[in-house]
Design a protein around this motif. Structure first.
Motif, mmCIF file in Angstrom:
data_model
loop_
_atom_site.group_PDB
_atom_site.id
_atom_site.type_symbol
_atom_site.label_atom_id
_atom_site.label_comp_id
_atom_site.label_asym_id
_atom_site.label_seq_id
_atom_site.Cartn_x
_atom_site.Cartn_y
_atom_site.Cartn_z
ATOM 1 N N UNK A 204 -0.064 18.302 5.208
ATOM 2 C CA UNK A 204 -0.427 17.214 6.117
ATOM 3 C C UNK A 204 -1.680 16.495 5.644
ATOM 4 N N UNK A 205 -2.690 17.258 5.233
ATOM 5 C CA UNK A 205 -3.932 16.638 4.766
ATOM 6 C C UNK A 205 -3.696 15.827 3.497
ATOM 7 N N UNK A 206 -2.880 16.344 2.597
ATOM 8 C CA UNK A 206 -2.589 15.614 1.360
ATOM 9 C C UNK A 206 -1.888 14.300 1.660
ATOM 10 N N UNK A 207 -0.881 14.347 2.519
ATOM 11 C CA UNK A 207 -0.151 13.125 2.860
ATOM 12 C C UNK A 207 -1.063 12.116 3.550
ATOM 13 N N UNK A 208 -1.902 12.598 4.462
ATOM 14 C CA UNK A 208 -2.816 11.695 5.164
ATOM 15 C C UNK A 208 -3.807 11.041 4.218
ATOM 16 N N UNK A 209 -4.197 11.722 3.135
ATOM 17 C CA UNK A 209 -5.155 11.157 2.192
ATOM 18 C C UNK A 209 -4.502 10.196 1.208
ATOM 19 N N UNK A 210 -3.223 10.436 0.869
ATOM 20 C CA UNK A 210 -2.557 9.615 -0.150
ATOM 21 C C UNK A 210 -1.874 8.383 0.419
ATOM 22 N N UNK A 211 -1.409 8.446 1.660
ATOM 23 C CA UNK A 211 -0.696 7.300 2.228
ATOM 24 C C UNK A 211 -1.548 6.035 2.257
ATOM 25 N N UNK A 212 -2.848 6.083 2.628
ATOM 26 C CA UNK A 212 -3.644 4.844 2.557
ATOM 27 C C UNK A 212 -3.730 4.255 1.157
ATOM 28 N N UNK A 213 -3.764 5.107 0.129
ATOM 29 C CA UNK A 213 -3.788 4.599 -1.244
ATOM 30 C C UNK A 213 -2.461 3.929 -1.575
ATOM 31 N N UNK A 214 -1.353 4.528 -1.150
ATOM 32 C CA UNK A 214 -0.039 3.918 -1.358
ATOM 33 C C UNK A 214 0.025 2.560 -0.663
ATOM 34 N N UNK A 215 -0.486 2.506 0.555
ATOM 35 C CA UNK A 215 -0.451 1.251 1.310
ATOM 36 C C UNK A 215 -1.264 0.165 0.599
ATOM 37 N N UNK A 216 -2.429 0.527 0.070
ATOM 38 C CA UNK A 216 -3.250 -0.450 -0.640
ATOM 39 C C UNK A 216 -2.554 -0.960 -1.898
ATOM 40 N N UNK A 217 -1.897 -0.078 -2.625
ATOM 41 C CA UNK A 217 -1.170 -0.498 -3.827
ATOM 42 C C UNK A 217 -0.010 -1.416 -3.464
ATOM 43 N N UNK A 218 0.698 -1.105 -2.389
ATOM 44 C CA UNK A 218 1.817 -1.953 -1.967
ATOM 45 C C UNK A 218 1.335 -3.333 -1.530
ATOM 46 N N UNK A 219 0.204 -3.387 -0.868
ATOM 47 C CA UNK A 219 -0.338 -4.692 -0.473
ATOM 48 C C UNK A 219 -0.699 -5.523 -1.698
ATOM 49 N N UNK A 220 -1.255 -4.892 -2.720
ATOM 50 C CA UNK A 220 -1.597 -5.623 -3.946
ATOM 51 C C UNK A 220 -0.335 -6.100 -4.658
ATOM 52 N N UNK A 221 0.699 -5.268 -4.701
ATOM 53 C CA UNK A 221 1.957 -5.676 -5.325
ATOM 54 C C UNK A 221 2.598 -6.830 -4.555
ATOM 55 N N UNK B 146 11.172 -5.093 -3.222
ATOM 56 C CA UNK B 146 9.806 -4.646 -2.944
ATOM 57 C C UNK B 146 9.773 -3.749 -1.709
ATOM 58 N N UNK B 147 10.492 -4.137 -0.654
ATOM 59 C CA UNK B 147 10.481 -3.331 0.571
ATOM 60 C C UNK B 147 11.113 -1.966 0.345
ATOM 61 N N UNK B 148 12.189 -1.919 -0.438
ATOM 62 C CA UNK B 148 12.802 -0.626 -0.754
ATOM 63 C C UNK B 148 11.847 0.255 -1.549
ATOM 64 N N UNK B 149 11.100 -0.362 -2.467
ATOM 65 C CA UNK B 149 10.144 0.407 -3.243
ATOM 66 C C UNK B 149 9.051 0.964 -2.335
ATOM 67 N N UNK B 150 8.620 0.188 -1.329
ATOM 68 C CA UNK B 150 7.622 0.686 -0.393
ATOM 69 C C UNK B 150 8.111 1.898 0.383
ATOM 70 N N UNK B 151 9.357 1.835 0.831
ATOM 71 C CA UNK B 151 9.933 2.983 1.538
ATOM 72 C C UNK B 151 10.026 4.191 0.614
ATOM 73 N N UNK B 152 10.452 3.956 -0.631
ATOM 74 C CA UNK B 152 10.600 5.060 -1.577
ATOM 75 C C UNK B 152 9.253 5.712 -1.893
#
Length: 218
Positions: free
Chosen positions: A106-123, A180-186
């Motif tokens: 849970x802690x790992x997912x909570x720490x990595x999801x914001x980074x994933x979100x930031x990368x998706x916003x940049x893409x 792009x949206x499918x990649x975000x879900x993946x």
């Protein structure tokens, strides 16, 4: 007497009238006082190897979060693997699985999801610049830039440029947006799955591993 002790501990545990750490120490006081078991037997359960291994895992997790080690590792891996979808997926999943070996899923997912979100916003921003789609502050697509037609935007759209008009996107543009949206879900699902995979690799990966090890030792 044992039932009374269990009821008292359960009441404090569920209502959180006292902090969990204080409630966990109740058996040391209640069990000898009620004549259930002597303190030397009760205290022995607090000094198991699995308990200290669990505490050590929590300390490591706090240290990683304190010094942003997870963010450093993730950004370094992303710089190495590049920006294509398949390599992004591999990079995020490998980092998540590695971190999940030492801290909880849970802690790992909570720490990595914001980074994933930031990368998706940049893409998404790069995609919008490439195909000309404009979006408002909330990320809603509202128009497309063009040089062939210059019209003032509708009053509801407070844009800083006048070379904008709304129209339906082409099939190629819609296909790119859907990709792009499918990649975000993946990517988001990949982080969750990788956390579960890494959590089974070590004892400190997740709490049940340590509990099972403690039961196996007995």
């Amino acid at each position: 007497m044992c039932a009374y002790a269990i009821i008292i501990i359960a009441v404090f545990w569920m209502t959180e009238a006292l902090p969990m750490a204080a409630t966990a120490l109740f058996p040391i006081m209640l069990m000898p006082f009620l004549g259930v078991a002597p303190s030397k037997i009760i205290c022995r359960n607090y000094m198991k190897d699995s308990n200290f291994l669990f505490v050590g895992g929590l300390i490591v997790a706090v240290a990683i979060e304190k010094w942003n080690l997870h963010r450093r590792i993730a950004l370094r891996v992303l710089i190495t693997v590049g920006g294509t979808p398949k390599w992004l997926m591999m990079g995020f999943m490998s980092v998540t699985a590695f971190l999940s070996m030492w801290i909880s899923n849970t802690a790992t997912t909570a720490m990595l999801i914001p980074i994933v979100h930031a990368v998706l916003l940049k893409l998404e921003e790069m995609m919008n610049e490439r195909i000309g789609i404009l979006a408002d502050e909330e990320g809603t697509m509202i128009g497309r830039t063009t040089q062939a037609k210059i019209t003032a935007p509708p009053p509801a759209m407070q844009l800083t440029t006048l070379n904008v008009y709304c129209r339906t996107m082409t099939a190629e543009e819609m296909a790119e947006v859907k990709k792009y949206r499918k990649m975000g879900v993946a990517l988001r699902l990949g982080v969750c799955v990788a956390a579960n995979i890494g959590g089974t690799a070590t004892l400190t990966g997740t709490g049940p591993n340590i509990v099972i090890q403690g039961q196996m030792d007995e």
